[in-house]
Design a protein around this motif. Sequence first.
Motif, PDB file in Angstrom:
ATOM      1  N   VAL A 336       0.549  -1.184  -0.232  1.00 51.01           N
ATOM      2  CA  VAL A 336      -0.031   0.094   0.058  1.00 51.01           C
ATOM      3  C   VAL A 336       1.394   1.283   0.225  1.00 51.01           C
ATOM      4  O   VAL A 336       1.830   1.361   0.939  1.00 51.01           O
ATOM      5  CB  VAL A 336      -0.919   0.343   1.342  1.00 51.01           C
ATOM      6  N   SER A 337       0.530   1.842  -1.389  1.00 54.13           N
ATOM      7  CA  SER A 337       1.703   3.427  -1.488  1.00 54.13           C
ATOM      8  C   SER A 337       0.972   4.299  -0.369  1.00 54.13           C
ATOM      9  O   SER A 337      -0.113   4.121  -0.803  1.00 54.13           O
ATOM     10  CB  SER A 337       1.691   3.401  -2.670  1.00 54.13           C
ATOM     11  N   VAL A 338       1.972   4.965   0.246  1.00 50.71           N
ATOM     12  CA  VAL A 338       1.830   6.069   0.745  1.00 50.71           C
ATOM     13  C   VAL A 338       2.497   7.523   0.626  1.00 50.71           C
ATOM     14  O   VAL A 338       3.228   7.352   1.083  1.00 50.71           O
ATOM     15  CB  VAL A 338       1.289   6.311   2.087  1.00 50.71           C
ATOM     16  N   MET A 339       1.410   9.036   0.471  1.00 54.56           N
ATOM     17  CA  MET A 339       2.161   9.678   0.507  1.00 54.56           C
ATOM     18  C   MET A 339       1.605  10.646   1.100  1.00 54.56           C
ATOM     19  O   MET A 339      -0.125  11.257   1.862  1.00 54.56           O
ATOM     20  CB  MET A 339       2.013  10.767  -1.163  1.00 54.56           C
ATOM     21  N   GLN A 340       2.602  11.547   2.143  1.00 54.84           N
ATOM     22  CA  GLN A 340       2.004  12.234   3.801  1.00 54.84           C
ATOM     23  C   GLN A 340       1.451  13.780   2.944  1.00 54.84           C
ATOM     24  O   GLN A 340       1.557  14.002   2.440  1.00 54.84           O
ATOM     25  CB  GLN A 340       2.893  12.452   4.189  1.00 54.84           C
ATOM     26  N   GLN A 341       0.982  14.466   4.606  1.00 52.35           N
ATOM     27  CA  GLN A 341       0.598  15.888   3.325  1.00 52.35           C
ATOM     28  C   GLN A 341       1.938  16.568   2.892  1.00 52.35           C
ATOM     29  O   GLN A 341       2.931  16.075   4.144  1.00 52.35           O
ATOM     30  CB  GLN A 341       0.134  16.071   4.955  1.00 52.35           C
ATOM     31  N   ARG A 342       2.210  17.345   2.387  1.00 53.65           N
ATOM     32  CA  ARG A 342       3.026  18.163   2.326  1.00 53.65           C
ATOM     33  C   ARG A 342       2.923  19.260   2.713  1.00 53.65           C
ATOM     34  O   ARG A 342       3.808  20.569   2.507  1.00 53.65           O
ATOM     35  CB  ARG A 342       3.324  19.405   0.583  1.00 53.65           C
ATOM     36  N   GLY A 354      -4.252  14.439  16.013  1.00 52.71           N
ATOM     37  CA  GLY A 354      -4.197  12.943  16.596  1.00 52.71           C
ATOM     38  C   GLY A 354      -4.094  12.008  15.127  1.00 52.71           C
ATOM     39  O   GLY A 354      -5.338  10.146  15.312  1.00 52.71           O
ATOM     40  N   GLU A 355      -4.296  12.082  14.027  1.00 57.82           N
ATOM     41  CA  GLU A 355      -4.881  11.909  13.366  1.00 57.82           C
ATOM     42  C   GLU A 355      -3.310  11.562  12.305  1.00 57.82           C
ATOM     43  O   GLU A 355      -2.291  11.664  12.089  1.00 57.82           O
ATOM     44  CB  GLU A 355      -5.613  12.476  11.302  1.00 57.82           C
ATOM     45  N   TRP A 356      -3.301   9.963  11.161  1.00 60.28           N
ATOM     46  CA  TRP A 356      -2.379  10.456  10.529  1.00 60.28           C
ATOM     47  C   TRP A 356      -2.147  11.046   9.352  1.00 60.28           C
ATOM     48  O   TRP A 356      -3.465  11.451   8.907  1.00 60.28           O
ATOM     49  CB  TRP A 356      -2.594   8.786   9.826  1.00 60.28           C
ATOM     50  N   PRO A 357      -0.887  12.001   9.274  1.00 59.70           N
ATOM     51  CA  PRO A 357      -1.223  13.049   8.286  1.00 59.70           C
ATOM     52  C   PRO A 357      -0.744  12.423   6.560  1.00 59.70           C
ATOM     53  O   PRO A 357      -0.297  13.143   5.476  1.00 59.70           O
ATOM     54  CB  PRO A 357       0.135  13.850   8.598  1.00 59.70           C
ATOM     55  N   LEU A 358      -1.859  12.037   6.536  1.00 59.99           N
ATOM     56  CA  LEU A 358      -1.499  11.111   4.958  1.00 59.99           C
ATOM     57  C   LEU A 358      -2.333  12.001   3.997  1.00 59.99           C
ATOM     58  O   LEU A 358      -3.666  12.923   4.032  1.00 59.99           O
ATOM     59  CB  LEU A 358      -2.583   9.600   4.906  1.00 59.99           C
ATOM     60  N   ALA A 359      -2.523  12.244   3.004  1.00 60.04           N
ATOM     61  CA  ALA A 359      -2.650  12.533   1.405  1.00 60.04           C
ATOM     62  C   ALA A 359      -3.050  11.821   0.638  1.00 60.04           C
ATOM     63  O   ALA A 359      -4.475  11.842   0.039  1.00 60.04           O
ATOM     64  CB  ALA A 359      -1.631  14.088   0.650  1.00 60.04           C
ATOM     65  N   MET A 360      -2.553  11.045   0.185  1.00 60.39           N
ATOM     66  CA  MET A 360      -3.072   9.787  -0.972  1.00 60.39           C
ATOM     67  C   MET A 360      -2.565   8.758  -0.253  1.00 60.39           C
ATOM     68  O   MET A 360      -1.225   8.825  -0.143  1.00 60.39           O
ATOM     69  CB  MET A 360      -1.976  10.012  -2.311  1.00 60.39           C
ATOM     70  N   MET A 361      -3.551   7.250  -0.998  1.00 61.04           N
ATOM     71  CA  MET A 361      -2.928   6.369  -0.136  1.00 61.04           C
ATOM     72  C   MET A 361      -3.309   5.259  -1.721  1.00 61.04           C
ATOM     73  O   MET A 361      -4.252   5.684  -2.885  1.00 61.04           O
ATOM     74  CB  MET A 361      -3.629   5.374   0.627  1.00 61.04           C
TER      75      MET A 361
END
Length: 464
Positions: A336-342, A354-361
């Motif tokens: 599973v590829s993950v890109m975090q918030q830029r 308290g969330e994961w700083p996810l932008a795209m998966m």
Amino acid sequence: MDISRFDETVLGRLTPDPLQFAFTGKTTAHAGRGGRPILDPGQQQAMFTGLLAGEPEPGRARCLYLHIPFCRVRCTFCSFFQYAASPAWIDNYLQQLWREMEAKAATHWAQAAPFDAVYVGGGTPTDMTAAQIAELGRRLRQLFPLRADCEITLEGRLNGFNDDKYEAALNSGFNRFSFGVQSFDSQVRRAAKRLDEREAVLERLSQLSRGNQAPIIVDLLFGLPFQDEACWQRDIADFLDSGAHGVDLYQLIEMQGTPMARLVGQGKQPPPAATPLKARLYGYGAQALEAAGLQRLSSCHWARDSRERSRYNALAKTCADVLPLGAGAGGVINGVSVMQQRELQAYQTACEAGEWPLAMMMAPAPHFRRDGLLKSAFDKGLLDGRHWRQQGQPELFDILRPLLSIWHERGLLTLSAEQAELTLAGRFWNVNLAQGALQALSPAHAASMPPAHFQPKENNHVTH
Ligand SMILES: C[S@@+](CC[C@H](N)C(=O)[O-])C[C@H]1O[C@@H](n2cnc3c(N)ncnc32)[C@H](O)[C@@H]1O
Ligand code: SF4
């Protein structure tokens, strides 16, 4: 495999000079195929929480990638630049980063097995203060289980990397340093807005390399404005004279929207090298390094001696898991590829909530294990049927054989019963070949690419 379906973009051209002319240009920065995007933020959070609550796959290598998205000055060619370094912003960013590190380190997945390699990249991590570098190293080692011989790399540049920072890094566990030099030539450097002239860069690099405390690695770019063949030959000679322990030779990728594209468009700088010149520069560099006794670790990386292992880069190109930390970091867990918030604000908001700083998966691409084996083989320059069999892909070499035979005829590799070794030309075009192989293996449709910014960093990189 029916190779009559493919044209020269996959097969390459039959030409007496495949190094310069087998293809017209690099088709993509990195080979790869994306899976299905997961767009719903709630689903992203739940899925990532699930991954980090689960077991790591036994035997699979694990890395940490931590991103520091600040640079003091933007280089003209660079598309990685995110934020100008300001002490207050870096300080505030690190407070959020500590939170994220603690939250991730508290998961079962993070603690269930030791990590093999850590890469602190950017941006310019060496723009942090000595105290911040020490704090980062200390927290990494305290929070995450690391193997005794874990490679812990600090990336950055030589400008401003004084003895205090170097000592702080060594004392807090960093054991490998990767510096962007790009070119030693003062004219090329000035045009690219690199800090320091040739003599200052060489002096500091030689000093750190002579100290011999940890491998010192240098990134060089070929194809920059003003960097002709004579200049590149001096760049390679300067690297060899510096005594540094390893070098990456990266082909300049021209990205729209960079200051360099604007300057060239306005006629204020000569255009960067066209592909045939880039190919000649690569050919010269690779042959000169090997003639000087350096060992080739991949198509773009050479080591002076065995202390340079380049473990992170090698692992991140296989199916290794990479846990991302920081704004703009990319990673991959169980395919599973993950890109975090830029954006710093979005990153901070997520960390505070308290969330994961996810932008795209993206869900795993079909056959992501097989694709990982292929990409790492092309990057290394050796396709080994026996190894693939041991890795659970007994037929892969035979399925690819018709395509490999064409590439053999076209001077891109030499083919034997169970192995194919890329030639110098094949190594220059290795990303095109890897992408061609992936495309050839998907009969129904061409390999679809994930967006460039969505790929885990391999030294960029993105990686490169
Ligand atoms: C993200 S940078 C970080 C390194 C460091 N900040 C520095 O000053 O070089 C990592 C490497 O990416 C490479 N890079 C940056 N822009 C590139 C481009 N347009 N094409 C190819 N490689 C590039 C450079 O060689 C650089 O050393
Ligand atoms: S090359 Fe390095 S210092 Fe220059 S803008 Fe890119 S990340 Fe920043």
